[in-house]
Design an enzyme around this catalytic site. Structure first.
Site, PDB file in Angstrom:
ATOM      1  N   PHE A  62       1.013  -1.331   0.525  1.00 28.08           N
ATOM      2  CA  PHE A  62      -0.113  -0.423  -0.014  1.00 28.08           C
ATOM      3  C   PHE A  62       0.862   1.093   0.366  1.00 28.08           C
ATOM      4  CE2 PHE A  62      -2.969   3.203   1.636  1.00 28.08           C
ATOM      5  CZ  PHE A  62      -3.827   3.094   0.979  1.00 28.08           C
ATOM      6  N   GLU A  63       1.762   1.183   1.558  1.00 27.12           N
ATOM      7  CA  GLU A  63       2.765   2.931   0.538  1.00 27.12           C
ATOM      8  C   GLU A  63       3.492   2.818  -0.576  1.00 27.12           C
ATOM      9  OE1 GLU A  63       1.234   1.237   4.525  1.00 27.12           O
ATOM     10  OE2 GLU A  63       2.768   0.439   3.263  1.00 27.12           O
ATOM     11  N   VAL A  86       1.194  -9.448  -2.285  1.00 23.32           N
ATOM     12  CA  VAL A  86       0.313  -9.265  -1.347  1.00 23.32           C
ATOM     13  C   VAL A  86      -0.963 -10.466  -1.621  1.00 23.32           C
ATOM     14  CG1 VAL A  86      -2.722  -8.109  -1.832  1.00 23.32           C
ATOM     15  CG2 VAL A  86      -0.428  -6.733  -2.480  1.00 23.32           C
ATOM     16  N   ILE A  87      -1.341 -10.962  -1.005  1.00 20.33           N
ATOM     17  CA  ILE A  87      -2.169 -13.047  -0.854  1.00 20.33           C
ATOM     18  C   ILE A  87      -3.255 -13.010  -0.239  1.00 20.33           C
ATOM     19  CG2 ILE A  87      -1.527 -15.109   0.231  1.00 20.33           C
ATOM     20  CD1 ILE A  87       1.836 -14.651   0.249  1.00 20.33           C
ATOM     21  N   HIS A  93      -9.455  -6.733   2.177  1.00 14.20           N
ATOM     22  CA  HIS A  93      -8.168  -6.296   2.750  1.00 14.20           C
ATOM     23  C   HIS A  93      -7.251  -6.579   1.037  1.00 14.20           C
ATOM     24  CE1 HIS A  93      -4.545  -5.778   4.119  1.00 14.20           C
ATOM     25  NE2 HIS A  93      -4.967  -4.128   4.723  1.00 14.20           N
ATOM     26  N   PHE A 118       5.774  -2.450 -12.009  1.00 12.93           N
ATOM     27  CA  PHE A 118       4.810  -2.821 -11.131  1.00 12.93           C
ATOM     28  C   PHE A 118       4.776  -3.986 -11.357  1.00 12.93           C
ATOM     29  CE2 PHE A 118       1.111  -5.065 -10.532  1.00 12.93           C
ATOM     30  CZ  PHE A 118       0.513  -4.252  -9.085  1.00 12.93           C
TER      31      PHE A 118
END
EC number: 2.5.1.78
Length: 161
Positions: A62-63, A86-87, A93, A118
């Site tokens: 997210f950061e 990201v799992i 979330h 990315f």
């Protein structure tokens, strides 16, 4: 008709920043290793004393966009690479983090004109993430190669303008 392509052998003078999410560092550390291996094999100085490469760690995916934005706006880098994992869990979330990270990273590239690779894995399981970070292949290598190509392409486009 002009044709523009990036090359993988044009690393001289290229400044790269890599932004890495610390969350799921078992995966992101492997992505970083693969990325650095690729860059090194293509002529980028990846030593701690390097003036060609900087690595910034952030708490999570997210950061990634805010750190990437700061680095891109600094004017010191021709290309950035973002690495995260990201799992999916049992709550929404995952969807929020993936959506905001991807939109934010794309916005940084659009708003600054600096290519941002990315390199955020989005998987259903830890096993899938590990397979993409070294068990079967290491996508970190691919992200490094993409950065070299985009850095070279941007240089070619700027030279022609």
């Amino acid at each position: 008709m002009a044709t523009f392509e990036g090359r993988f052998t044009d690393a001289q003078g290229l400044r790269i920043a890599v932004v890495v999410a610390r969350f799921n560092d078992l995966v992101t550390g492997k992505l970083l290793s693969g990325c650095l291996d690729c860059l090194h094999r293509h002529g980028v100085d990846v030593t701690p004393e390097s003036s060609q490469l900087d690595v910034a760690w952030v708490p999570g995916s997210f950061e990634l966009p805010v750190a990437a934005q700061n680095l891109a706006r600094s004017g010191r880098y021709q290309v950035l690479i973002t690495l995260g994992a990201v799992i999916r869990g049992d709550t929404p979330h995952f969807d929020v983090v993936v959506a905001e990270a991807s939109k934010g990273i794309a916005a940084v590239a659009r708003d600054t004109g600096v290519p941002v690779i990315f390199g955020v894995l989005t998987t259903d399981t830890m096993q899938q993430a590990l397979e993409r970070a070294g068990i079967k292949s290491n996508l970190g290598w691919s992200y490094g190669l993409q950065a070299l190509e985009m850095g070279s392409l941007m240089h070619a486009l700027e030279s022609e303008a």
